[in-house]
Design a protein around this motif. Structure first.
Motif, mmCIF file in Angstrom:
data_model
loop_
_atom_site.group_PDB
_atom_site.id
_atom_site.type_symbol
_atom_site.label_atom_id
_atom_site.label_comp_id
_atom_site.label_asym_id
_atom_site.label_seq_id
_atom_site.Cartn_x
_atom_site.Cartn_y
_atom_site.Cartn_z
ATOM 1 N N LEU A 2 -17.919 -30.592 -19.588
ATOM 2 C CA LEU A 2 -17.004 -29.597 -19.033
ATOM 3 C C LEU A 2 -16.818 -29.903 -17.556
ATOM 4 N N LEU A 62 -15.535 -27.607 -26.702
ATOM 5 C CA LEU A 62 -16.821 -28.245 -26.404
ATOM 6 C C LEU A 62 -17.710 -28.286 -27.641
ATOM 7 N N SER A 92 -23.500 -28.247 -23.407
ATOM 8 C CA SER A 92 -22.687 -29.316 -22.846
ATOM 9 C C SER A 92 -23.062 -29.579 -21.390
#
Length: 173
Positions: A2, A62, A92
């Protein structure tokens, strides 16, 4: 991964977010687009609804293993923390990227000359940009100053900073 962008309007966030999205095959989630779509659909009183939709979309992507570029002003610690919670929930990695334009004259010129690429979006005035609440970002991994740089130079610098960040992170494991 991210990639969490933030910074005042007209610093170059969206240009850089699009670049990373293309480079990494990532989903580009732009809060301005979400908020204007909500307004165009009749939602007149927005607080953080656009951000909430963005968080949900980012989390979903994600979880599916797709990198996400989060493109928003991200002006307060609460919104930045919410993005971190998205990354944690998705298990993530993330990088926080603050985009600034340290030269006030250049920044003002960008604000006053830019055109909207989102239908019906009214861009903020210089007065609006300079008077808005924007809390100092303490945790940004990367701070990129676009002042005095072409968009291409800023993209190249961002790429170098991400590579350096990842090398540093990998070396510290």
């Amino acid at each position: 991964m991210l990639y969490i962008f933030g910074g005042l309007p007209a610093t170059g966030k969206t240009e850089l977010a699009r670049f990373l999205s293309s480079m990494f095959g990532a989903v580009h989630i732009r809060v301005d687009t979400i908020e204007q779509t909500l307004k165009n659909s009749g939602v007149s009183d927005l607080y953080d609804e656009g951000y909430k939709v963005a968080y949900a979309l980012a989390l979903e992507n994600l979880k599916n293993g797709i990198p996400v570029i989060a493109d928003s002003t991200n002006p307060v610690a609460a919104s930045r923390e919410a993005w971190l919670n998205v990354a944690r929930t998705a298990e993530s990695s993330y990088i926080e990227i603050e985009v600034i334009c340290s030269d006030q004259k250049i920044h003002r010129e960008r604000v006053e000359k830019r055109l909207s690429d989102i239908p019906n979006l009214i861009l903020p005035s210089w007065e609006s940009v300079t008077s808005r609440k924007y809390q100092q970002w303490q945790s940004a991994c990367i701070v990129l100053d676009t002042s005095g740089k072409t968009p291409e130079q800023s993209k190249q610098e961002l790429n170098r900073l991400i590579v350096a960040h990842n090398e540093k992170k990998d070396g510290s494991l």
